[in-house]
Structure formats: structure tokens, C-alpha cells
Motif scaffolding. Sequence first.
Motif, PDB file in Angstrom:
ATOM      1  N   GLN A   4       0.845  -1.193   0.000  1.00  0.00           N
ATOM      2  CA  GLN A   4       0.000   0.000   0.000  1.00  0.00           C
ATOM      3  C   GLN A   4       0.884   1.248   0.000  1.00  0.00           C
ATOM      4  O   GLN A   4       1.923   1.277   0.657  1.00  0.00           O
ATOM      5  CB  GLN A   4      -0.843  -0.046   1.280  1.00  0.00           C
ATOM      6  N   TYR A   5       0.462   2.285  -0.735  1.00  0.00           N
ATOM      7  CA  TYR A   5       1.247   3.519  -0.804  1.00  0.00           C
ATOM      8  C   TYR A   5       0.323   4.727  -0.971  1.00  0.00           C
ATOM      9  O   TYR A   5      -0.711   4.635  -1.612  1.00  0.00           O
ATOM     10  CB  TYR A   5       2.252   3.455  -1.960  1.00  0.00           C
ATOM     11  N   PRO A   6       0.694   5.865  -0.378  1.00  0.00           N
ATOM     12  CA  PRO A   6      -0.102   7.082  -0.552  1.00  0.00           C
ATOM     13  C   PRO A   6       0.303   7.812  -1.836  1.00  0.00           C
ATOM     14  O   PRO A   6       1.451   7.700  -2.284  1.00  0.00           O
ATOM     15  CB  PRO A   6       0.257   7.915   0.677  1.00  0.00           C
ATOM     16  N   ALA A   7      -0.625   8.540  -2.401  1.00  0.00           N
ATOM     17  CA  ALA A   7      -0.316   9.375  -3.565  1.00  0.00           C
ATOM     18  C   ALA A   7       0.685  10.450  -3.147  1.00  0.00           C
ATOM     19  O   ALA A   7       0.558  11.043  -2.077  1.00  0.00           O
ATOM     20  CB  ALA A   7      -1.591  10.017  -4.107  1.00  0.00           C
ATOM     21  N   ARG A   8       1.676  10.674  -3.964  1.00  0.00           N
ATOM     22  CA  ARG A   8       2.693  11.709  -3.694  1.00  0.00           C
ATOM     23  C   ARG A   8       2.520  12.925  -4.604  1.00  0.00           C
ATOM     24  O   ARG A   8       3.135  13.960  -4.379  1.00  0.00           O
ATOM     25  CB  ARG A   8       4.093  11.130  -3.878  1.00  0.00           C
ATOM     26  N   SER A   9       1.706  12.758  -5.652  1.00  0.00           N
ATOM     27  CA  SER A   9       1.409  13.870  -6.562  1.00  0.00           C
ATOM     28  C   SER A   9       0.043  13.589  -7.198  1.00  0.00           C
ATOM     29  O   SER A   9      -0.434  12.451  -7.155  1.00  0.00           O
ATOM     30  CB  SER A   9       2.477  13.986  -7.653  1.00  0.00           C
ATOM     31  N   PRO A  10      -0.581  14.603  -7.812  1.00  0.00           N
ATOM     32  CA  PRO A  10      -1.871  14.369  -8.468  1.00  0.00           C
ATOM     33  C   PRO A  10      -1.821  13.270  -9.525  1.00  0.00           C
ATOM     34  O   PRO A  10      -2.807  12.561  -9.732  1.00  0.00           O
ATOM     35  CB  PRO A  10      -2.200  15.726  -9.094  1.00  0.00           C
ATOM     36  N   ALA A  11      -0.677  13.102 -10.147  1.00  0.00           N
ATOM     37  CA  ALA A  11      -0.539  12.071 -11.179  1.00  0.00           C
ATOM     38  C   ALA A  11      -0.679  10.662 -10.607  1.00  0.00           C
ATOM     39  O   ALA A  11      -1.014   9.731 -11.338  1.00  0.00           O
ATOM     40  CB  ALA A  11       0.810  12.214 -11.883  1.00  0.00           C
ATOM     41  N   ASP A  12      -0.444  10.494  -9.304  1.00  0.00           N
ATOM     42  CA  ASP A  12      -0.571   9.177  -8.667  1.00  0.00           C
ATOM     43  C   ASP A  12      -2.021   8.768  -8.450  1.00  0.00           C
ATOM     44  O   ASP A  12      -2.309   7.583  -8.292  1.00  0.00           O
ATOM     45  CB  ASP A  12       0.130   9.155  -7.302  1.00  0.00           C
ATOM     46  N   GLN A  29     -10.438  -1.759  -1.485  1.00  0.00           N
ATOM     47  CA  GLN A  29      -9.568  -2.935  -1.487  1.00  0.00           C
ATOM     48  C   GLN A  29      -8.374  -2.745  -2.427  1.00  0.00           C
ATOM     49  O   GLN A  29      -7.276  -3.225  -2.144  1.00  0.00           O
ATOM     50  CB  GLN A  29     -10.362  -4.189  -1.838  1.00  0.00           C
ATOM     51  N   ALA A  30      -8.575  -2.022  -3.521  1.00  0.00           N
ATOM     52  CA  ALA A  30      -7.469  -1.748  -4.444  1.00  0.00           C
ATOM     53  C   ALA A  30      -6.396  -0.902  -3.756  1.00  0.00           C
ATOM     54  O   ALA A  30      -5.195  -1.093  -3.999  1.00  0.00           O
ATOM     55  CB  ALA A  30      -7.983  -1.062  -5.703  1.00  0.00           C
ATOM     56  N   ILE A  31      -6.805   0.015  -2.894  1.00  0.00           N
ATOM     57  CA  ILE A  31      -5.837   0.818  -2.143  1.00  0.00           C
ATOM     58  C   ILE A  31      -5.096  -0.068  -1.143  1.00  0.00           C
ATOM     59  O   ILE A  31      -3.868  -0.038  -1.061  1.00  0.00           O
ATOM     60  CB  ILE A  31      -6.530   1.998  -1.434  1.00  0.00           C
ATOM     61  N   VAL A  32      -5.845  -0.859  -0.371  1.00  0.00           N
ATOM     62  CA  VAL A  32      -5.231  -1.747   0.622  1.00  0.00           C
ATOM     63  C   VAL A  32      -4.218  -2.672  -0.039  1.00  0.00           C
ATOM     64  O   VAL A  32      -3.133  -2.917   0.504  1.00  0.00           O
ATOM     65  CB  VAL A  32      -6.304  -2.571   1.372  1.00  0.00           C
ATOM     66  N   GLU A  33      -4.539  -3.181  -1.212  1.00  0.00           N
ATOM     67  CA  GLU A  33      -3.677  -4.136  -1.918  1.00  0.00           C
ATOM     68  C   GLU A  33      -2.550  -3.485  -2.711  1.00  0.00           C
ATOM     69  O   GLU A  33      -1.749  -4.179  -3.342  1.00  0.00           O
ATOM     70  CB  GLU A  33      -4.540  -5.003  -2.831  1.00  0.00           C
ATOM     71  N   GLY A  34      -2.484  -2.140  -2.710  1.00  0.00           N
ATOM     72  CA  GLY A  34      -1.406  -1.449  -3.403  1.00  0.00           C
ATOM     73  C   GLY A  34      -1.549  -1.392  -4.905  1.00  0.00           C
ATOM     74  O   GLY A  34      -0.595  -1.111  -5.617  1.00  0.00           O
TER      75      GLY A  34
END
Length: 161
Positions: A4-12, A29-34
Amino acid sequence: MAEQYPARSPADLPTREVVAKMTGLEYMQAIVEGRIAGAPIAAVMNFRMHEMKFGEAAFRGTAEFQHLNPMGGVHGGWYGTVLDSALGCSVATTLEAGAGYTTLEYKVNLTRALKPGVLVECRARVQHAGRSTAVAEGTIIGVEDGKLYATGSTTCIILRG
């Protein structure tokens, strides 16, 4: 499984078209699963999604030095941000593809001081999911000590395209 990862820019962030094709639960679930980026605020506030089920969301996190108020305690905004995130995401898990939500109001009750570095779990559950509104309740509990640090509730407006 990817991490799992947070967005670092709008492009993410995924596009509206991508998100609109998923149910709320699929999106969470897509966020949890990265598979897609999570909210940027998760990095700032040092928490992440832990578990998502229909009508339920759990986050885990740790308040750190940067989350302290001038008196040296964990700022109430940290508790509120984690609760608002979990409460809203629990509502999101109930949504059909193409629907969204926004927080109409939320309430936080701090029950004890949280020390920096204590891992907590914020668990939220939907109490009502209607056509135009949803209501959820949640708690912040210490993972190791089992103590209740805060409770919260929310009312969200359901947005349909």
C-alpha cells in the motif's frame, strides 16, 4: 501482493473514470492491496488502511512528534483525521459503482490522552446506508494495550451521478 502507498502527486491518483467503474469496496480494497494510490493525507498523518469489508473499515497508525499540540499532547486533529478517514471509508465500502460520498458532519470524543509512538487501530462500521445519507460509528483503540482512546460518528451525503 504490492505494498500500500499514498499518492505523492496528483498524477498518482486514479482518474474519475477509473474510480467510477469500481464499487466503493473494490476501490478501497485496491488501495489496501497497493494496486492504486491511497490518500496523500495518510502519509502526513502516519496512518494507513488496514482492512476493508462491506460496511467496515479499519486503519492503523501512530501519532508522532509532528502531530503534537503546543502543550506536548497528540493534537485532537490527529484523532479526528483518522476517525473521519475510517468512518468515510466504511461508508464508501457500501457504494455501488459510480457513486461517491462526502462528510456532512462528524463528531469526535477523546476518552484518554494518546502518547506519541503508540500504535492504534481505528475501526468504523456503517450503522445506516440509505439512498441519500449514511451514518457510521467508530473507535480508536490501542493495538497492544486495548485501551479506548477516542470514539466518533459521522453522517455522510451519498453522491450519485
